[in-house]
Design an enzyme around this catalytic site. Sequence first.
Site, PDB file in Angstrom:
ATOM      1  CB  THR A 114       2.756  -1.520  11.035  1.00 28.90           C
ATOM      2  OG1 THR A 114       1.519  -2.045  10.513  1.00 28.90           O
ATOM      3  CG2 THR A 114       2.519  -0.149  11.657  1.00 28.90           C
ATOM      4  NE  ARG A 121      11.665 -29.443  16.606  1.00 24.72           N
ATOM      5  CZ  ARG A 121      12.833 -29.004  16.131  1.00 24.72           C
ATOM      6  NH1 ARG A 121      13.481 -29.723  15.234  1.00 24.72           N
ATOM      7  NH2 ARG A 121      13.336 -27.855  16.529  1.00 24.72           N
ATOM      8  CG  HIS A 122       9.977 -27.236  12.314  1.00 25.19           C
ATOM      9  ND1 HIS A 122       9.733 -26.685  13.554  1.00 25.19           N
ATOM     10  CD2 HIS A 122      11.319 -27.441  12.242  1.00 25.19           C
ATOM     11  CE1 HIS A 122      10.876 -26.550  14.205  1.00 25.19           C
ATOM     12  NE2 HIS A 122      11.851 -27.005  13.429  1.00 25.19           N
ATOM     13  CB  CYS A 145       1.077  -2.018   4.861  1.00 24.00           C
ATOM     14  SG  CYS A 145       0.968  -2.857   6.446  1.00 24.00           S
ATOM     15  CG  ASP A 177      -0.363   0.327   2.525  1.00 25.90           C
ATOM     16  OD1 ASP A 177       0.884   0.428   2.606  1.00 25.90           O
ATOM     17  OD2 ASP A 177      -1.114   0.507   3.505  1.00 25.90           O
ATOM     18  CG  HIS A 178      -0.768   4.835   1.345  1.00 28.57           C
ATOM     19  ND1 HIS A 178      -1.786   3.899   1.437  1.00 28.57           N
ATOM     20  CD2 HIS A 178      -0.855   5.590   2.467  1.00 28.57           C
ATOM     21  CE1 HIS A 178      -2.454   4.095   2.556  1.00 28.57           C
ATOM     22  NE2 HIS A 178      -1.923   5.116   3.203  1.00 28.57           N
TER      23      HIS A 178
HETATM   24  C1  RB5 Z   1      -1.842   3.253   6.220  1.00 31.85           C
HETATM   25  O1  RB5 Z   1      -1.859   4.527   6.758  1.00 31.85           O
HETATM   26  C2  RB5 Z   1      -1.483   2.246   7.298  1.00 31.85           C
HETATM   27  O2  RB5 Z   1      -2.532   2.082   8.173  1.00 31.85           O
HETATM   28  C3  RB5 Z   1      -1.082   0.931   6.657  1.00 31.85           C
HETATM   29  O3  RB5 Z   1      -0.014   1.137   5.801  1.00 31.85           O
HETATM   30  C4  RB5 Z   1      -0.642  -0.186   7.586  1.00 31.85           C
HETATM   31  O4  RB5 Z   1       0.331   0.274   8.479  1.00 31.85           O
HETATM   32  C5  RB5 Z   1      -1.711  -0.953   8.241  1.00 31.85           C
HETATM   33  O5  RB5 Z   1      -1.465  -1.912   8.975  1.00 31.85           O
END
Ligand code: RB5
Length: 142
Positions: free
Chosen positions: A69, A134-135, A67, A10-11
Amino acid sequence: MFKKIVLSSDHGGFNLKEKVKDFLIKQNFQVEDVGCNSLDAVDYPDYARILSDKLKNNKDTTGILFCGTGIGISMAANRFKHIRAALCTSVEMASKSRKHNDANVLALGGRILSEKIALEIVEEFLKTDFEAGRHSLRVNKI
Ligand code: RB5
């Protein structure tokens, strides 16, 4: 060893995706970038789905999701039965996600990781094999 790598973000993950893409191309990996293509806001579940569709019936292909996080896009990808996406913030996590969990997708947080750590995580993820044994039993229970 994965033959092809699909990248999707995503952005919030766009800038890191571009850096990882340059790195992988320089290392001669076969790379497919399925977007997004700018910093304009998009919805991470849409990009998790696009990447997940690419990996269906395709064991030779791995994916890297980005993304802000890494949390939202990995949550969304893990809704698909054929996806085991590992959100990694260290080289150790990348190594264990392959050895123990047979992760077929790596998820990274573009607003969390430095470029240096992110590239080290990517390298480790790509060079590490599943240990099976085992995994396998545990992974099959997921
Ligand atoms: C976008 O602002 C943010 O929420 C997304 O990139 C991500 O971190 C979501 O988990």
